[in-house]
Design an enzyme around this catalytic site. Structure first.
Site, PDB file in Angstrom:
ATOM      1  N   GLY A  38      -1.477  -9.272  -2.531  1.00  0.00           N
ATOM      2  CA  GLY A  38      -0.129  -9.502  -3.061  1.00  0.00           C
ATOM      3  C   GLY A  38       0.282  -8.560  -3.943  1.00  0.00           C
ATOM      4  O   GLY A  38      -0.815  -8.209  -4.818  1.00  0.00           O
ATOM      5  N   ASN A  42      -2.325  -6.877  -6.836  1.00  0.00           N
ATOM      6  CA  ASN A  42      -2.740  -5.641  -6.933  1.00  0.00           C
ATOM      7  C   ASN A  42      -2.476  -4.675  -8.162  1.00  0.00           C
ATOM      8  O   ASN A  42      -3.259  -3.907  -8.535  1.00  0.00           O
ATOM      9  CB  ASN A  42      -1.926  -4.886  -5.744  1.00  0.00           C
ATOM     10  CG  ASN A  42      -2.336  -5.609  -4.161  1.00  0.00           C
ATOM     11  OD1 ASN A  42      -3.170  -6.604  -4.137  1.00  0.00           O
ATOM     12  ND2 ASN A  42      -1.573  -5.323  -3.359  1.00  0.00           N
ATOM     13  N   ARG A 167      10.848  -4.950   1.506  1.00  0.00           N
ATOM     14  CA  ARG A 167      10.020  -5.573   2.572  1.00  0.00           C
ATOM     15  C   ARG A 167      11.277  -6.169   3.615  1.00  0.00           C
ATOM     16  O   ARG A 167      11.581  -7.090   3.395  1.00  0.00           O
ATOM     17  CB  ARG A 167       9.142  -6.618   2.352  1.00  0.00           C
ATOM     18  CG  ARG A 167       7.999  -6.247   1.339  1.00  0.00           C
ATOM     19  CD  ARG A 167       7.093  -5.506   1.913  1.00  0.00           C
ATOM     20  NE  ARG A 167       6.102  -5.141   1.065  1.00  0.00           N
ATOM     21  CZ  ARG A 167       5.915  -3.746   0.699  1.00  0.00           C
ATOM     22  NH1 ARG A 167       7.038  -3.111   0.687  1.00  0.00           N
ATOM     23  NH2 ARG A 167       4.940  -3.523  -0.288  1.00  0.00           N
ATOM     24  N   ALA A 228       1.227  10.829   0.302  1.00  0.00           N
ATOM     25  CA  ALA A 228      -0.101  11.612   0.433  1.00  0.00           C
ATOM     26  C   ALA A 228       0.359  13.001  -0.318  1.00  0.00           C
ATOM     27  O   ALA A 228      -0.606  13.941  -0.611  1.00  0.00           O
ATOM     28  CB  ALA A 228      -0.881  11.708   1.504  1.00  0.00           C
ATOM     29  N   GLY A 230       2.517  13.373  -3.223  1.00  0.00           N
ATOM     30  CA  GLY A 230       2.549  13.269  -4.867  1.00  0.00           C
ATOM     31  C   GLY A 230       3.652  12.411  -5.369  1.00  0.00           C
ATOM     32  O   GLY A 230       3.982  11.612  -4.543  1.00  0.00           O
ATOM     33  N   GLY A 255      -1.714  -1.521  -0.789  1.00  0.00           N
ATOM     34  CA  GLY A 255      -2.321  -1.685  -2.350  1.00  0.00           C
ATOM     35  C   GLY A 255      -2.195  -0.362  -2.873  1.00  0.00           C
ATOM     36  O   GLY A 255      -2.405  -0.046  -4.105  1.00  0.00           O
ATOM     37  N   ALA A 256      -1.975   0.891  -2.236  1.00  0.00           N
ATOM     38  CA  ALA A 256      -2.074   2.179  -2.875  1.00  0.00           C
ATOM     39  C   ALA A 256      -0.776   2.206  -3.724  1.00  0.00           C
ATOM     40  O   ALA A 256      -1.110   2.956  -4.834  1.00  0.00           O
ATOM     41  CB  ALA A 256      -2.060   3.112  -1.685  1.00  0.00           C
ATOM     42  N   GLY A 257       0.447   1.708  -3.329  1.00  0.00           N
ATOM     43  CA  GLY A 257       1.676   2.104  -4.448  1.00  0.00           C
ATOM     44  C   GLY A 257       1.323   1.143  -5.465  1.00  0.00           C
ATOM     45  O   GLY A 257       1.617   1.517  -6.522  1.00  0.00           O
ATOM     46  N   ASP A 258       0.758  -0.191  -5.185  1.00  0.00           N
ATOM     47  CA  ASP A 258       0.590  -1.087  -6.380  1.00  0.00           C
ATOM     48  C   ASP A 258      -0.463  -0.301  -7.250  1.00  0.00           C
ATOM     49  O   ASP A 258      -0.296  -0.585  -8.554  1.00  0.00           O
ATOM     50  CB  ASP A 258       0.146  -2.459  -5.917  1.00  0.00           C
ATOM     51  CG  ASP A 258       1.134  -3.069  -4.934  1.00  0.00           C
ATOM     52  OD1 ASP A 258       2.138  -2.790  -5.423  1.00  0.00           O
ATOM     53  OD2 ASP A 258       0.623  -3.907  -4.104  1.00  0.00           O
TER      54      ASP A 258
END
Ligand code: ELE
Length: 321
Positions: A38, A42, A167, A228, A230, A255-258
């Site tokens: 969630g 994250n 979302r 990817a 920047g 979870g990359a953004g979080d």
């Protein structure tokens, strides 16, 4: 005022989800990996790993499952002092990642215990004392009470960080745009993603335009994440481009953004300037995609710092779930 709560560097709020992650299209069913995730968890995990003292305001079920989730939260280095336990059902989401790391979410969370979060759960003493408070569009989308809790928190926070996290399966473009527009004047930092959120919620076609539009809406600082490539910063009155750090392994982008938001917020509160903190955020985010699920791999700050400096040893990525 509770002395235990006085000194959080970062308070994150939102719903914690049980995560079912699979590489196969949902139609093909299992195998899947179970995790706890969630957006709020994250972000909190990344902020704690980046060195901040983190509190997580969330509602869990008052049973064995709720206590097991709380134990996982503690294991991630996050304080459990702000967790509340109530009768109800735990929210779940399924995430399918394709071979390129793209993901699709499906939810079983309507009426969940996490969505009962409300303004009465927001203790002014805790939120006024925190170095920064992080909330997002998902909390605004899950219930009217959770949205009211976010609005109350935004009014109390010294530095309010808002991640729009649009979302479409949880909310409409209109409602997500309204939440962003309403909260923008109270934000220390907004972190939309380009091109999806900036196109849908702001109607712009470049990261620079997105940053200018959010500044015009009243946001103090903006970090537009461009996947990817920047991050476009409009911060402390200066525009800057922070290039991404190439990912050593790509398993799942969840979870990359979080991880970016949590690391950036933590490092800002701990005293780094925007470009430095954003570079660490980009490095953490590029390591997180090496693990499955939102918290499958959370790098330590030493790993993030090494990756930001170009000295990270790729073989070091492994699941710490
Ligand atoms: O959709 C929700 O409600 C969730 O919380 C699921 C995910 O854990 C985060 O949304 C992941 O966010 P990213 O960092 O953008 O990949």
């Amino acid at each position: 005022m509770n002395a235990i709560h006085d000194s959080f560097d970062v308070v994150v709020m939102g719903e914690i989800l049980v995560e079912v992650a699979t590489d196969l299209p949902f139609a093909h069913g299992v195998p899947a990996q179970l995790g706890i995730s969630g957006d709020a968890l994250n972000v909190a995990a990344a902020a704690a790993a980046a060195g901040a003292k983190v509190g997580l305001l969330s509602v869990l079920t008052d049973d064995e499952l709720g206590r097991a989730i709380a134990a996982r939260i503690a294991e991630l280095g996050i304080s459990t002092n702000l967790l509340t336990f109530r009768r109800g059902q735990q929210g779940v989401y399924l995430v399918h990642s394709d071979p390129h790391g793209e993901r699709e979410f499906s939810y079983a969370r309507s009426g969940s215990v996490g969505s009962t979060l409300g303004p009465d759960d927001v203790d002014p003493a805790v939120f006024e004392a925190a170095g920064a408070v992080v909330a997002g569009g998902i909390a605004c989308a899950i219930s009217t009470t959770a949205r009211a809790a976010v609005v109350k928190a935004a009014g109390l926070a010294k530095r309010f960080v808002y991640d729009p996290n649009f979302r479409p399966r949880l909310t409409s473009v209109e409602d997500a745009t309204a939440a962003l527009t309403y909260l923008a004047p109270q934000t220390f930092l907004v972190t939309p993603s380009f091109p999806g959120e900036t196109g849908a919620l702001l109607g712009v076609s470049s990261a620079e335009e997105a940053a200018s539009k959010l500044r015009a809406l009243g946001a103090a600082n903006v970090a537009v994440t461009c996947g990817a490539k920047g991050v476009q910063l409009e911060a402390d009155g200066v525009s800057a481009w922070v290039p991404a750090v190439p990912a050593p392994a790509l398993v799942d982008q969840t979870g990359a953004g979080d991880a970016f938001v949590g690391t950036l917020t933590a490092r800002l509160v701990l005293g780094d300037d925007f470009p430095t903190a954003a570079r660490y955020g980009a490095a953490a985010s590029s390591l997180v995609v090496g693990g499955k699920g939102g918290t499958g791999f959370i790098p330590t700050f030493e790993q993030t710092r090494a990756h930001a400096a170009g000295t990270f040893v790729a073989g070091a990525v492994s699941s710490n779930a």
